[in-house]
Every structure is written in structure tokens, then in C-alpha cells.
Design a protein around this motif. Sequence first.
Motif, PDB file in Angstrom:
ATOM      1  N   PHE A  10       0.830  -1.204   0.000  1.00  0.00           N
ATOM      2  CA  PHE A  10       0.000   0.000   0.000  1.00  0.00           C
ATOM      3  C   PHE A  10       0.869   1.260   0.000  1.00  0.00           C
ATOM      4  O   PHE A  10       0.586   2.223  -0.709  1.00  0.00           O
ATOM      5  CB  PHE A  10      -0.957   0.013   1.194  1.00  0.00           C
ATOM      6  N   THR A  13       2.034   2.099  -3.464  1.00  0.00           N
ATOM      7  CA  THR A  13       0.968   2.247  -4.454  1.00  0.00           C
ATOM      8  C   THR A  13       0.976   3.661  -5.009  1.00  0.00           C
ATOM      9  O   THR A  13       1.131   4.619  -4.254  1.00  0.00           O
ATOM     10  CB  THR A  13      -0.395   1.940  -3.791  1.00  0.00           C
ATOM     11  N   ALA A  18      -3.917   4.852  -4.527  1.00  0.00           N
ATOM     12  CA  ALA A  18      -4.004   4.899  -3.064  1.00  0.00           C
ATOM     13  C   ALA A  18      -5.217   5.709  -2.621  1.00  0.00           C
ATOM     14  O   ALA A  18      -5.900   5.344  -1.659  1.00  0.00           O
ATOM     15  CB  ALA A  18      -2.720   5.485  -2.476  1.00  0.00           C
TER      16      ALA A  18
END
Length: 86
Positions: A10, A13, A18
Motif C-alpha cells: 500500500f 501504491t 491509493a
Amino acid sequence: DMLESMREAFENTPPELAADILERGVQLSGGGSLLEGLAKRIGDSLKLPVRASEEPQDDVAAGAGMIAADERLFARFVQTGCVIEI
């Protein structure tokens, strides 16, 4: 561990993706997403809304069917080296 790998993914990203994830959350798919408490544990760890899809055990088959039905997607799928053996 799995949660740390998800956190790193994440963090790496692209910002536009995101932002979508922050807004919409994460949807788990596959039979493993049916494990009791998994969505809550991941959500608490990542501080994101996480939920299992309605029919998680069918998601992979449905996605493969969508790719097979679309020549452009199928070509891209094969081009990236993602090959499914049936």
C-alpha cells in the motif's frame, strides 16, 4: 509477515490508486477471505476499511471468465506472463 507485506504494498501504491483505496477500502476475495476475523484484523492493521466480497470463492473464476471474454485483456494477461493451467 502477511500484514507487513500488505502495508508495504500500500505504501508503494501510486497516489491516484491509493486515493481510491482510501476512499473505497479493500475487498478480499478467494476462499481464505472467509476466515473469521480476517477482514477486521487486516483493517485494524492497515487502518483501512476491509471487507470480504459477497461470493469470494467465485471471484477468481469470474475474473478469469471476464479476461477470457475480452481479447484485449486476454492478450495483455498472456503478455505479462500470467498463465493459468487448467
